[in-house]
Write an enzyme that holds these catalytic residues in place. Structure first.
Site, PDB file in Angstrom:
ATOM      1  N   ARG A 156     -13.825  -8.133  -0.921  1.00  0.00           N
ATOM      2  CA  ARG A 156     -13.178  -7.721   0.337  1.00  0.00           C
ATOM      3  C   ARG A 156     -12.693  -6.266   0.217  1.00  0.00           C
ATOM      4  O   ARG A 156     -12.054  -5.881  -0.754  1.00  0.00           O
ATOM      5  CB  ARG A 156     -11.997  -8.641   0.628  1.00  0.00           C
ATOM      6  CG  ARG A 156     -11.222  -8.295   1.914  1.00  0.00           C
ATOM      7  CD  ARG A 156     -10.028  -7.410   1.637  1.00  0.00           C
ATOM      8  NE  ARG A 156      -9.173  -7.247   2.813  1.00  0.00           N
ATOM      9  CZ  ARG A 156      -8.141  -6.432   2.863  1.00  0.00           C
ATOM     10  NH1 ARG A 156      -7.823  -5.696   1.811  1.00  0.00           N
ATOM     11  NH2 ARG A 156      -7.413  -6.313   3.950  1.00  0.00           N
ATOM     12  N   VAL A 157     -13.010  -5.464   1.216  1.00  0.00           N
ATOM     13  CA  VAL A 157     -12.517  -4.083   1.284  1.00  0.00           C
ATOM     14  C   VAL A 157     -11.645  -3.983   2.525  1.00  0.00           C
ATOM     15  O   VAL A 157     -12.017  -4.480   3.591  1.00  0.00           O
ATOM     16  CB  VAL A 157     -13.691  -3.085   1.345  1.00  0.00           C
ATOM     17  CG1 VAL A 157     -13.188  -1.679   1.638  1.00  0.00           C
ATOM     18  CG2 VAL A 157     -14.472  -3.104   0.034  1.00  0.00           C
ATOM     19  N   GLY A 158     -10.496  -3.351   2.386  1.00  0.00           N
ATOM     20  CA  GLY A 158      -9.580  -3.224   3.521  1.00  0.00           C
ATOM     21  C   GLY A 158      -9.717  -1.895   4.234  1.00  0.00           C
ATOM     22  O   GLY A 158     -10.748  -1.206   4.132  1.00  0.00           O
ATOM     23  N   ASP A 159      -8.675  -1.516   4.941  1.00  0.00           N
ATOM     24  CA  ASP A 159      -8.694  -0.299   5.757  1.00  0.00           C
ATOM     25  C   ASP A 159      -8.520   0.978   4.951  1.00  0.00           C
ATOM     26  O   ASP A 159      -8.952   2.053   5.367  1.00  0.00           O
ATOM     27  CB  ASP A 159      -7.563  -0.361   6.786  1.00  0.00           C
ATOM     28  CG  ASP A 159      -6.182  -0.488   6.113  1.00  0.00           C
ATOM     29  OD1 ASP A 159      -6.037  -1.340   5.215  1.00  0.00           O
ATOM     30  OD2 ASP A 159      -5.269   0.276   6.471  1.00  0.00           O
ATOM     31  N   THR A 166      -0.640   1.179   6.713  1.00  0.00           N
ATOM     32  CA  THR A 166      -0.389   0.098   5.761  1.00  0.00           C
ATOM     33  C   THR A 166      -0.283  -1.214   6.543  1.00  0.00           C
ATOM     34  O   THR A 166      -0.033  -1.207   7.738  1.00  0.00           O
ATOM     35  CB  THR A 166       0.908   0.372   4.961  1.00  0.00           C
ATOM     36  OG1 THR A 166       1.278  -0.814   4.254  1.00  0.00           O
ATOM     37  CG2 THR A 166       2.066   0.785   5.849  1.00  0.00           C
ATOM     38  N   GLY A 167      -0.497  -2.318   5.848  1.00  0.00           N
ATOM     39  CA  GLY A 167      -0.430  -3.614   6.520  1.00  0.00           C
ATOM     40  C   GLY A 167      -1.697  -4.405   6.255  1.00  0.00           C
ATOM     41  O   GLY A 167      -2.425  -4.128   5.292  1.00  0.00           O
ATOM     42  N   THR A 223       0.849  -1.191   0.000  1.00  0.00           N
ATOM     43  CA  THR A 223       0.000   0.000   0.000  1.00  0.00           C
ATOM     44  C   THR A 223       0.888   1.247   0.000  1.00  0.00           C
ATOM     45  O   THR A 223       1.989   1.210   0.529  1.00  0.00           O
ATOM     46  CB  THR A 223      -0.858  -0.040   1.278  1.00  0.00           C
ATOM     47  OG1 THR A 223      -1.655  -1.210   1.247  1.00  0.00           O
ATOM     48  CG2 THR A 223      -1.721   1.184   1.437  1.00  0.00           C
ATOM     49  N   GLY A 251      -5.191  -4.943   6.446  1.00  0.00           N
ATOM     50  CA  GLY A 251      -6.233  -3.948   6.705  1.00  0.00           C
ATOM     51  C   GLY A 251      -7.144  -4.271   7.863  1.00  0.00           C
ATOM     52  O   GLY A 251      -7.603  -3.359   8.577  1.00  0.00           O
TER      53      GLY A 251
END
Ligand code: GLY
Length: 315
Positions: free
Chosen positions: A204-207, A226-227, A176, A229
């Site tokens: 899927r949606v992350g942070d 980052t990482g 990211t 999510g």
């Protein structure tokens, strides 16, 4: 005080990619800082810096984004203006070159915060973003290799398995991208853009597009994370870290406290960059690497940090 920091994601970068990532991060800081030095605002600087990272295929954002389990490129991004708490975000968006710029359009041209999937893509076309395929051959090859590994015994029945896979092969996470900037008028902006984690499930949606999780900015500070999510979503890491700055922690201390929180709770791979209203710059991560580049007016030149310890340019 003008200041800017960018990150290229948490990772365990393969040696041959480190130099490419360092150069990309440096170019992004240069581009963003040039905007600040010419009197531009923090939001413009942030968008510009993230655009440079999105256009560099070494990073997992925009061109060269990681692919989903079914081999698609589904990107997330958000951008936030600290003084007004305006924020724009897109999630699960395909066929767009610069998701961070589309997120800014959501912020400035709509009454909404977050557009997803087909709707986000439809909005992109209305806003004049041409159709663009961000999938690179390099990513397609990586996807094939990972799928082979998964098919040969490491089943991906549910998320925990993917988490285990990431622990064993952290290189699949990188990276990211994100930026936090402070302009001469005291405006703080933060932005983050990603292809998400490799082999994520469709939908899927992350942070990254979730305000407070992957990105946050107020008048006190800004943060981009980052990482994995899910770690940031469960701790609302970016907002928490900005709140730490509000109660008086400096940007470096707030970033460290944020990663301590992750380590003491969800204990998943994470990294964060920060700037406070005084122009202090911070970053922290619990991964082996997180390449960051930063500069403020007290510094003579851009500093690069978070490079793997065993990497030597002359090797
Ligand atoms: N931090 C990026 C993601 O989990 O999607």
């Amino acid at each position: 005080m003008r200041a800017i920091i960018v990150h290229g994601g948490v990772s365990e970068l393969k040696k041959e990619k480190v130099e490419r990532a360092v150069n990309g991060v440096k170019r992004a800081v240069e581009a963003g800082y040039a905007v600040l030095k010419s009197g531009g605002d923090a939001l413009d600087a942030c968008e510009k810096a993230v655009n440079v990272l999105e256009d560099d295929p070494v990073f997992n954002a925009g061109t060269g984004s990681a692919l989903t389990l079914d081999g698609q490129c589904a990107m997330d991004a958000s951008i936030m203006r600290g003084s007004t708490l305006q924020v724009g975000a897109v999630a699960d968006v395909r066929n767009v070159k610069n998701p961070i710029s589309l997120a800014r359009k959501v912020m400035e041209e709509t009454d909404h915060v977050l557009l997803v999937g087909e709707g986000a893509e439809k909005f992109a076309r209305i806003m004049g973003f041409p159709e663009y395929d961000p999938i690179t051959e390099e990513r397609r090859m990586e996807w094939k290799k990972l799928m082979d590994r998964v098919m040969n015994g490491r089943s991906l029945k549910h998320w925990k398995k993917l988490s285990e896979l990431i622990k064993k092969h952290p290189e699949i996470l990188h990276g990211t991208v994100g930026c936090v900037a402070l302009d001469e008028r005291g405006e703080i902006a933060a932005g983050t853009s990603t292809g998400g984690v490799f082999l994520k499930l469709f939908g899927r949606v992350g942070d990254t597009p979730i305000p407070g999780a992957g990105t946050y900015a107020t008048i006190y500070g800004g943060a981009s994370a980052t990482g994995i999510g899910e770690a940031m979503m469960r701790t609302l890491l970016a907002k928490t870290v900005v709140d730490f700055m509000k109660i008086g922690l400096s940007a470096p201390k707030a970033a460290e406290a944020g990663i301590d929180l992750i380590n003491n709770t969800v204990n998943m791979m994470a990294g964060i960059i920060t700037i406070d209203r005084h122009g202090n710059i911070g970053f922290a991560h619990n991964s082996r690497d997180m390449i960051v580049g930063f500069i403020n007016e007290n510094m003579d030149s851009i500093e690069i940090s978070g490079i793997p310890e065993d990497w030597r340019k002359d090797d």
